[in-house]
Write a protein that holds these residues in place. Structure first.
Motif, short mmCIF file in Angstrom:
data_model
loop_
_atom_site.label_atom_id
_atom_site.label_comp_id
_atom_site.label_asym_id
_atom_site.label_seq_id
_atom_site.Cartn_x
_atom_site.Cartn_y
_atom_site.Cartn_z
N GLN A 1 -50.67 16.77 143.76
CA GLN A 1 -50.61 17.44 142.46
C GLN A 1 -51.08 16.48 141.37
O GLN A 1 -50.74 15.30 141.37
N ALA A 2 -51.86 17.01 140.46
CA ALA A 2 -52.30 16.19 139.33
C ALA A 2 -51.10 15.83 138.47
O ALA A 2 -50.26 16.68 138.18
N GLN A 3 -51.01 14.58 138.11
CA GLN A 3 -49.87 14.11 137.32
C GLN A 3 -50.10 14.40 135.85
O GLN A 3 -51.17 14.12 135.30
N THR A 4 -49.11 14.96 135.19
CA THR A 4 -49.21 15.23 133.77
C THR A 4 -49.19 13.91 133.01
O THR A 4 -48.30 13.09 133.21
N PRO A 5 -50.18 13.68 132.15
CA PRO A 5 -50.18 12.41 131.41
C PRO A 5 -48.99 12.33 130.46
O PRO A 5 -48.50 13.35 129.97
N PRO A 6 -48.50 11.12 130.20
CA PRO A 6 -47.32 10.98 129.34
C PRO A 6 -47.60 11.27 127.88
O PRO A 6 -46.68 11.57 127.11
N PHE A 7 -48.86 11.16 127.47
CA PHE A 7 -49.20 11.49 126.09
C PHE A 7 -50.68 11.81 126.00
O PHE A 7 -51.48 11.47 126.88
N ALA A 8 -51.02 12.51 124.93
CA ALA A 8 -52.41 12.83 124.63
C ALA A 8 -52.75 12.28 123.26
O ALA A 8 -51.86 11.90 122.49
N ALA A 9 -54.02 12.22 122.93
CA ALA A 9 -54.45 11.71 121.63
C ALA A 9 -55.12 12.83 120.83
O ALA A 9 -55.84 13.67 121.38
N ILE A 10 -54.90 12.79 119.52
CA ILE A 10 -55.51 13.74 118.59
C ILE A 10 -56.21 12.95 117.50
O ILE A 10 -55.57 12.14 116.80
N VAL A 11 -57.51 13.16 117.36
CA VAL A 11 -58.27 12.54 116.27
C VAL A 11 -58.23 13.49 115.08
O VAL A 11 -58.69 14.63 115.17
N LEU A 12 -57.67 13.03 113.98
CA LEU A 12 -57.53 13.86 112.78
C LEU A 12 -58.82 13.78 111.97
O LEU A 12 -59.11 12.78 111.31
#
Length: 206
Positions: free
Chosen positions: A8-19
């Motif tokens: 199973q693909a592991q859910t990343p602990p965080f994502a990034a958002i460029v404002l």
């Protein structure tokens, strides 16, 4: 005989958002994120420094102008140009669909922030974490628990767009970063000329 099921693909602990949703009034309008800096759009430097998968861009208007980056482009979920908190809210909603519990934000007009920023902010033990340099807060550079989505949406609905005030109410940790003006942002043509000159002469931020 049955084969072994794929991992199973592991859910990343965080994502990034460029404002990248600002209106760039002091630059005469347009997209600061797409201004040339060293032969690449400024936002390309931001994406590289974040070094996070997945990453999305928070921006209103035609998403095709960011097509070259191959990243999701997230419009504000609430109309009216409500500022960076609307971009944070868009990022939270996008991450929640993927089951990602935390997002890290970075401004598209600040191309030389520390390379360890995302990891350090995401690791903070607080609902919200904000970058600080020499005692100055930099609220565009922050980590947010996605579980705060509904609370943040209500703050915006109530007319509260003050980023730092919202952070304080939610529970913010301040994470100190060192270095030579790492959060210098490009607001004016003069700022852009400065970062171009420093990049060209090798006197840029590391």
């Amino acid at each position: 005989m049955t084969g072994t099921p794929p991992p199973q693909a592991q859910t990343p602990p965080f994502a990034a958002i460029v404002l990248a949703g600002g209106q760039s009034r002091r630059m005469g309008g347009g997209d600061k994120a797409l201004l040339d800096l060293g032969g690449r759009p400024m936002v390309a430097h931001v994406i590289d420094r974040l070094g996070v998968v997945p990453t999305a861009i928070s921006a209103n208007g035609d998403p095709d102008r960011f097509a070259a980056f191959g990243l999701p482009v997230l419009p504000d979920p609430i109309p009216g140009w409500l500022g960076p908190l609307a971009g944070v809210l868009a990022g939270m909603g996008w991450a929640a669909v993927q089951g990602i519990p935390r997002i890290v934000t970075a401004a598209a007009d600040t191309p030389f922030f520390p390379r360890d920023l995302a990891a350090r902010l995401a690791a903070a033990d607080a609902p919200v974490a904000m970058a600080v340099h020499d005692g100055d807060d930099h609220p565009a550079f922050a980590a947010w628990d996605v579980s705060l989505h509904d609370t943040l949406r209500q703050s915006l609905a109530d007319g509260d767009r003050r980023v730092r005030a919202v952070m304080e109410r939610l529970g913010v940790a301040r994470i100190a970063f060192a270095g030579r003006d790492p959060f210098f942002n490009v607001n004016t043509p003069e700022d852009l000329a400065l970062v171009r000159r420093r990049l060209a002469t090798g006197d840029a931020w590391t």
